[in-house]
Design a protein around this motif. Structure first.
Motif, mmCIF file in Angstrom:
data_model
loop_
_atom_site.group_PDB
_atom_site.id
_atom_site.type_symbol
_atom_site.label_atom_id
_atom_site.label_comp_id
_atom_site.label_asym_id
_atom_site.label_seq_id
_atom_site.Cartn_x
_atom_site.Cartn_y
_atom_site.Cartn_z
ATOM 1 N N THR A 256 32.640 33.438 43.900
ATOM 2 C CA THR A 256 33.668 32.401 43.804
ATOM 3 C C THR A 256 34.793 32.973 42.939
ATOM 4 O O THR A 256 34.633 34.032 42.334
ATOM 5 N N GLN B 189 32.387 26.672 45.755
ATOM 6 C CA GLN B 189 31.795 27.709 46.614
ATOM 7 C C GLN B 189 32.789 28.241 47.649
ATOM 8 O O GLN B 189 32.601 29.302 48.226
ATOM 9 N N PHE C 10 22.986 27.665 45.542
ATOM 10 C CA PHE C 10 24.225 27.449 44.789
ATOM 11 C C PHE C 10 24.457 25.957 44.577
ATOM 12 O O PHE C 10 24.849 25.516 43.510
ATOM 13 N N MET D 80 26.577 35.166 46.283
ATOM 14 C CA MET D 80 27.792 34.410 46.574
ATOM 15 C C MET D 80 28.837 34.740 45.543
ATOM 16 O O MET D 80 28.511 34.970 44.380
#
Ligand code: GLU
Ligand code: MG
Length: 459
Positions: A151, A159, A246, A149
């Protein structure tokens, strides 16, 4: 003394140093992955390459006892601050880092000062597992699937801060077209064969797959790919994480492993007369993995946070089941189209994540599969529904059980499995579980939110 030909290593390193100099390399980073799955490193200047190859670079024995948060936990085999190991870089994997100017990288093996492989060296154990497979006339090809992921660097804990648009959405791809292209070309320049890259399901999530390779090189590549993603992300104002979860809610990052076995140039996952074309060898090997999945979770899902990801209906596979293209089975058989089966058929292990040390994952899967070959384990009936949607009675009737729901349960399953503890060898098996117990202790009484937050930027 030992298995190292120091003179030959130095001579080869001199040659390679001349090539690296042409590429402007000034420093070489060596990495090893510890028992908590953290990539640790030491670096040497180019002029020290030959000496480092021959004599290694010092590293404390205490690295075997590091927890995810850098605490050094107690362990039965700990020597505390005493003792020294040598990091010997693998010259065959020396790679010029395309997104980190002036740097090259190589994975390291840990030896003792006499030049013997350290019995707790994870890469050494993966090599040993591959050798044991070779003794049966088999080779394995593996690939780690990387999910991560991103950000915004400025608001890293949000997120939704960097990527807009729906799951698998083209909008996400086009928003980050330059980032994804740079990533693919950087990896290509580093000799990594990218097979696919796409936006994944969760907010901010992407996935990248690479071509399969021999067991140890596949694990090396997993390290190189993740660290390259981290670097390129930062250069695009993004922060990347491979953490299994996350935040307490939502979909996590997996570390799925694809595995095929080869005998005399033929893929044994195709062309057999078993179910879906499996040969007897592929079935026994896969049966061995399935039978040991509860204990293997202590290797492949080795963190407290791993168990927040392992929920039903999240495509991670939390029941002891296998099935053809079943994304809710921890063992998903992939055959590919009829014309490509002999090349493409493989077993995907879905329940693992990227807090796992990839070398230990490779070793664990091969050891479990080898035991399956010895015991001629057969596979139960394949499952073609989400096992989580079956009633408890139906699951019992089909012999389907829930995999461990906590790290402590996985540790207990590992310790109860003499094949796993014996194959890893007592010092490593004990130390691994000592580290797991240390991490369980660190999170005692913590909420899922506190756990996800503490792990968010470690991996
Ligand atoms: N993100 C899911 C995981 O945590 C996997 C999704 C997929 O099947 O690719 O493993
Ligand atoms: Mg995926």
């Amino acid at each position: 003394m030992g298995g190292l030909d120091r003179q030959a290593l130095a001579a080869r390193a001199e040659e390679l140093a001349a090539e690296l100099a042409v590429h402007g390399v000034e420093l070489i980073a060596m990495t090893f992955v510890d028992n908590s799955g953290v990539v640790r490193t030491k670096a040497v200047p180019l002029r020290r390459l030959a000496a480092a190859a021959a004599w290694g670079v010092g590293a404390s024995n205490s690295f075997d006892f590091f927890a995810f948060n850098d605490e050094i936990v107690p362990g039965a085999h700990s020597q505390g601050p005493v003792g020294d190991l040598r990091l010997h870089l693998d010259l065959d994997r020396l790679t010029v880092l395309a997104a980190q100017p002036g740097w090259a990288w190589a994975p390291a093996d840990r030896y003792d000062q006499d030049g013997e492989v350290h019995p707790l060296d994870q890469r050494g154990v993966a090599k040993r597992a591959a050798r044991e497979l070779a003794e049966r006339g088999l080779t394995a090809k593996l690939a780690f699937e990387i999910e991560w992921m991103v950000t915004a660097e400025t608001t890293p804990d949000d997120q939704n801060s960097a990527v807009l648009g729906p799951a698998y959405g083209y909008a996400r791809l086009s928003q980050h077209a330059d980032y994804l292209r740079t990533l693919a070309s950087t990896l290509d320049n580093q000799g990594v064969r990218v097979e696919q890259i796409h936006p994944e399901y969760a907010a901010g999530q992407f996935e990248l797959s690479v071509a399969p390779d021999g067991p140890v090189h596949a694990a090396d590549t997993a390290v190189l790919v993740r660290e390259t993603i981290r670097t390129v992300s930062r250069q695009h104002g993004l922060r990347a994480t491979f953490t299994p979860k996350f935040s307490a809610q939502g979909v996590g990052n997996g570390g799925h492993v694809h595995l095929s076995l080869w005998q005399e140039g033929e893929n044994v996952f195709a062309g057999g007369d078993g179910r879906f074309g499996l040969t007897g060898v592929a079935e026994s090997f896969s049966g061995g993995v399935l039978a040991r999945l509860p204990g293997l979770l202590a290797i492949g899902a080795p963190s407290v946070v791993s168990y927040l990801r392992l929920e039903p209906h999240h495509w991670v596979g939390v029941y002891t089941a296998w099935g053809l293209e079943n994304r809710e089975a921890p063992l998903r058989l992939v055959t590919g189209a009829p014309e490509e089966r002999s090349r493409a058929a493989n077993l995907e292990v879905k329940c693992f994540d990227q807090t796992a040390n990839p070398y230990l994952v490779v070793a664990g899967l091969l050891f479990a599969g080898l035991a399956g070959l010895d015991e001629e384990t057969s596979l139960p009936e394949p499952v073609d529904v989400d096992p989580g949607s079956l009633s408890e009675e139906d699951r019992q009737r089909l012999g389907i059980a829930r995999l461990p729901v906590t790290l402590a349960d996985a540790v207990a399953a590992f310790e109860a499995d003499p094949v796993l503890t014996g194959s890893f060898g007592a010092p490593l098996a004990t130390t691994l579980m000592d580290v797991r117990r240390g991490e369980i202790g660190i999170f005692e009484g913590k909420t899922p939110e506190e756990i996800t937050e503490a792990m968010r930027w470690v991996y």
